[in-house]
Design a protein around this motif. Structure first.
Motif, PDB file in Angstrom:
ATOM      1  N   LEU A   1       0.824  -1.207   0.000  1.00  0.00           N
ATOM      2  CA  LEU A   1       0.000   0.000   0.000  1.00  0.00           C
ATOM      3  C   LEU A   1       0.858   1.256   0.000  1.00  0.00           C
ATOM      4  CD1 LEU A   1      -2.844  -1.100   2.427  1.00  0.00           C
ATOM      5  CD2 LEU A   1      -2.925  -0.937  -0.061  1.00  0.00           C
ATOM      6  N   LEU A   2       1.955   1.227   0.734  1.00  0.00           N
ATOM      7  CA  LEU A   2       2.874   2.362   0.754  1.00  0.00           C
ATOM      8  C   LEU A   2       3.517   2.566  -0.617  1.00  0.00           C
ATOM      9  CD1 LEU A   2       4.249   4.559   2.480  1.00  0.00           C
ATOM     10  CD2 LEU A   2       6.058   2.892   2.936  1.00  0.00           C
ATOM     11  N   ALA A   3       3.953   1.479  -1.235  1.00  0.00           N
ATOM     12  CA  ALA A   3       4.605   1.583  -2.548  1.00  0.00           C
ATOM     13  C   ALA A   3       3.655   2.176  -3.582  1.00  0.00           C
ATOM     14  CB  ALA A   3       5.097   0.210  -3.004  1.00  0.00           C
ATOM     15  N   THR A   4       2.411   1.726  -3.589  1.00  0.00           N
ATOM     16  CA  THR A   4       1.477   2.244  -4.585  1.00  0.00           C
ATOM     17  C   THR A   4       1.081   3.686  -4.282  1.00  0.00           C
ATOM     18  OG1 THR A   4      -0.393   1.275  -3.411  1.00  0.00           O
ATOM     19  CG2 THR A   4       0.573  -0.029  -5.184  1.00  0.00           C
ATOM     20  N   SER A   5       0.929   4.015  -3.015  1.00  0.00           N
ATOM     21  CA  SER A   5       0.553   5.389  -2.664  1.00  0.00           C
ATOM     22  C   SER A   5       1.675   6.370  -2.994  1.00  0.00           C
ATOM     23  CB  SER A   5       0.208   5.480  -1.183  1.00  0.00           C
ATOM     24  OG  SER A   5      -0.899   4.681  -0.893  1.00  0.00           O
ATOM     25  N   ILE A   6       2.893   5.998  -2.686  1.00  0.00           N
ATOM     26  CA  ILE A   6       4.024   6.884  -2.983  1.00  0.00           C
ATOM     27  C   ILE A   6       4.175   7.054  -4.491  1.00  0.00           C
ATOM     28  CG2 ILE A   6       6.550   7.021  -2.923  1.00  0.00           C
ATOM     29  CD1 ILE A   6       6.422   5.994  -0.059  1.00  0.00           C
ATOM     30  N   ALA A   7       3.955   5.988  -5.237  1.00  0.00           N
ATOM     31  CA  ALA A   7       4.060   6.095  -6.703  1.00  0.00           C
ATOM     32  C   ALA A   7       3.046   7.098  -7.231  1.00  0.00           C
ATOM     33  CB  ALA A   7       3.857   4.727  -7.345  1.00  0.00           C
ATOM     34  N   SER A   8       1.819   7.032  -6.749  1.00  0.00           N
ATOM     35  CA  SER A   8       0.809   7.999  -7.195  1.00  0.00           C
ATOM     36  C   SER A   8       1.206   9.412  -6.819  1.00  0.00           C
ATOM     37  CB  SER A   8      -0.556   7.685  -6.574  1.00  0.00           C
ATOM     38  OG  SER A   8      -1.107   6.554  -7.159  1.00  0.00           O
ATOM     39  N   LEU A   9       1.649   9.584  -5.591  1.00  0.00           N
ATOM     40  CA  LEU A   9       2.018  10.902  -5.098  1.00  0.00           C
ATOM     41  C   LEU A   9       3.171  11.498  -5.897  1.00  0.00           C
ATOM     42  CD1 LEU A   9       1.515  13.013  -2.835  1.00  0.00           C
ATOM     43  CD2 LEU A   9       3.292  11.841  -1.534  1.00  0.00           C
ATOM     44  N   VAL A  10       4.160  10.691  -6.210  1.00  0.00           N
ATOM     45  CA  VAL A  10       5.339  11.174  -6.937  1.00  0.00           C
ATOM     46  C   VAL A  10       5.021  11.424  -8.411  1.00  0.00           C
ATOM     47  CG1 VAL A  10       7.645  10.486  -7.734  1.00  0.00           C
ATOM     48  CG2 VAL A  10       6.998  10.163  -5.348  1.00  0.00           C
ATOM     49  N   LEU A  11       4.219  10.559  -9.006  1.00  0.00           N
ATOM     50  CA  LEU A  11       3.980  10.650 -10.445  1.00  0.00           C
ATOM     51  C   LEU A  11       2.855  11.594 -10.840  1.00  0.00           C
ATOM     52  CD1 LEU A  11       4.504   6.918 -11.390  1.00  0.00           C
ATOM     53  CD2 LEU A  11       5.991   8.853 -11.914  1.00  0.00           C
ATOM     54  N   LEU A  12       1.999  11.949  -9.914  1.00  0.00           N
ATOM     55  CA  LEU A  12       0.883  12.831 -10.251  1.00  0.00           C
ATOM     56  C   LEU A  12       1.341  14.165 -10.842  1.00  0.00           C
ATOM     57  CD1 LEU A  12      -2.149  12.747 -10.283  1.00  0.00           C
ATOM     58  CD2 LEU A  12      -2.162  13.656  -7.973  1.00  0.00           C
ATOM     59  N   PRO A  13       2.338  14.855 -10.271  1.00  0.00           N
ATOM     60  CA  PRO A  13       2.792  16.107 -10.909  1.00  0.00           C
ATOM     61  C   PRO A  13       3.376  15.878 -12.309  1.00  0.00           C
ATOM     62  CG  PRO A  13       3.590  15.988  -8.652  1.00  0.00           C
ATOM     63  CD  PRO A  13       2.994  14.648  -8.977  1.00  0.00           C
ATOM     64  N   PHE A  14       4.084  14.773 -12.488  1.00  0.00           N
ATOM     65  CA  PHE A  14       4.631  14.446 -13.807  1.00  0.00           C
ATOM     66  C   PHE A  14       3.515  14.311 -14.835  1.00  0.00           C
ATOM     67  CE2 PHE A  14       5.390  10.953 -16.811  1.00  0.00           C
ATOM     68  CZ  PHE A  14       6.405  11.512 -17.571  1.00  0.00           C
ATOM     69  N   TRP A  15       2.464  13.544 -14.480  1.00  0.00           N
ATOM     70  CA  TRP A  15       1.362  13.344 -15.418  1.00  0.00           C
ATOM     71  C   TRP A  15       0.590  14.640 -15.640  1.00  0.00           C
ATOM     72  CZ3 TRP A  15       1.674   9.790 -18.742  1.00  0.00           C
ATOM     73  CH2 TRP A  15       2.237   8.552 -18.434  1.00  0.00           C
ATOM     74  N   GLY A  16       0.539  15.491 -14.623  1.00  0.00           N
ATOM     75  CA  GLY A  16      -0.115  16.786 -14.795  1.00  0.00           C
ATOM     76  C   GLY A  16       0.593  17.643 -15.832  1.00  0.00           C
ATOM     77  N   VAL A  17       1.919  17.663 -15.778  1.00  0.00           N
ATOM     78  CA  VAL A  17       2.706  18.405 -16.767  1.00  0.00           C
ATOM     79  C   VAL A  17       2.559  17.769 -18.144  1.00  0.00           C
ATOM     80  CG1 VAL A  17       5.062  19.012 -17.456  1.00  0.00           C
ATOM     81  CG2 VAL A  17       4.338  19.311 -15.079  1.00  0.00           C
ATOM     82  N   MET A  18       2.595  16.452 -18.185  1.00  0.00           N
ATOM     83  CA  MET A  18       2.435  15.754 -19.470  1.00  0.00           C
ATOM     84  C   MET A  18       1.076  16.046 -20.094  1.00  0.00           C
ATOM     85  SD  MET A  18       5.215  14.319 -20.279  1.00  0.00           S
ATOM     86  CE  MET A  18       4.695  13.277 -21.619  1.00  0.00           C
TER      87      MET A  18
END
Length: 190
Positions: free
Chosen positions: A48-65
């Motif tokens: 659960l931690l791994a998936t939550s951190i991935a979302s948190l880290v990648l959300l700004p990247f996908w927003g810029v994309m």
């Protein structure tokens, strides 16, 4: 045959819905696996931690994309990531099904969860910005926003419910199959 703008909006919302169902059923499978088969609550916390951190880290990247790339392409990328997460999970469950390979399965499912979380993170910035790319009619954009908003809550209920029913009636691997089928349908619809 060319789809009307409203049909395109409905197709986008349906694609988003099945991709979210794929992600949520995969999360439920991982939860079920760790609690039932590994008897290890710390492993559950790790996934659960791994998936939550991935979302948190990648959300700004996908927003810029989402601002730089055609949004429909991001939808297809999210669908491909969702299919990849399902394939990784199914292969890992098949390859590492022996009792001695629980650690390898844990690592594989954590990686799959991160990939699935990346797909979900890619979908969030598309929420309503994709609608004006589909149509310039304000009335259809507002209808699409209402439809998208209602589907968000349905997804929160539908994915876990379907996964729970599949696990309860058929077994854990049924949730994996459900996740894969949902991901493939999402890819087809994108």
């Amino acid at each position: 045959m060319r789809l009307t703008s409203w049909q395109q909006i409905c197709l986008y919302v349906a694609t988003d819905a099945v991709l979210n169902v794929a992600s949520r059923t995969l999360q439920i499978y991982c939860t079920w696996y760790f609690v039932k088969l590994l008897f290890d609550q710390s492993a559950l916390g790790s996934i659960l931690l791994a998936t939550s951190i991935a979302s948190l880290v990648l959300l700004p990247f996908w927003g810029v994309m989402a601002e730089r790339v055609k949004k429909s392409h991001i939808l297809t990328i999210a669908a491909l990531l969702s299919v990849l997460a399902s394939v990784i999970s199914i292969l890992a469950a098949h390859i590492f099904k022996s009792a001695n390979a629980n650690y390898h399965l844990l690592i594989s499912l954590m990686f799959s969860g991160v990939v699935s979380s990346s797909a979900t993170a890619a979908l969030y910035p598309l929420g309503t910005p994709l609608l004006p790319e589909i149509t310039d009619q304000e009335a259809e954009i507002h209808k699409g926003m209402r439809l998208k908003s209602s589907m968000f809550f349905i997804n929160l209920l539908l994915g876990p419910t379907l996964a729970g029913l599949a696990i309860g009636r058929v077994g854990g691997n049924a949730a994996l199959i459900l996740s894969a089928v949902s991901a493939v349908i999402g890819l087809f619809l994108s």
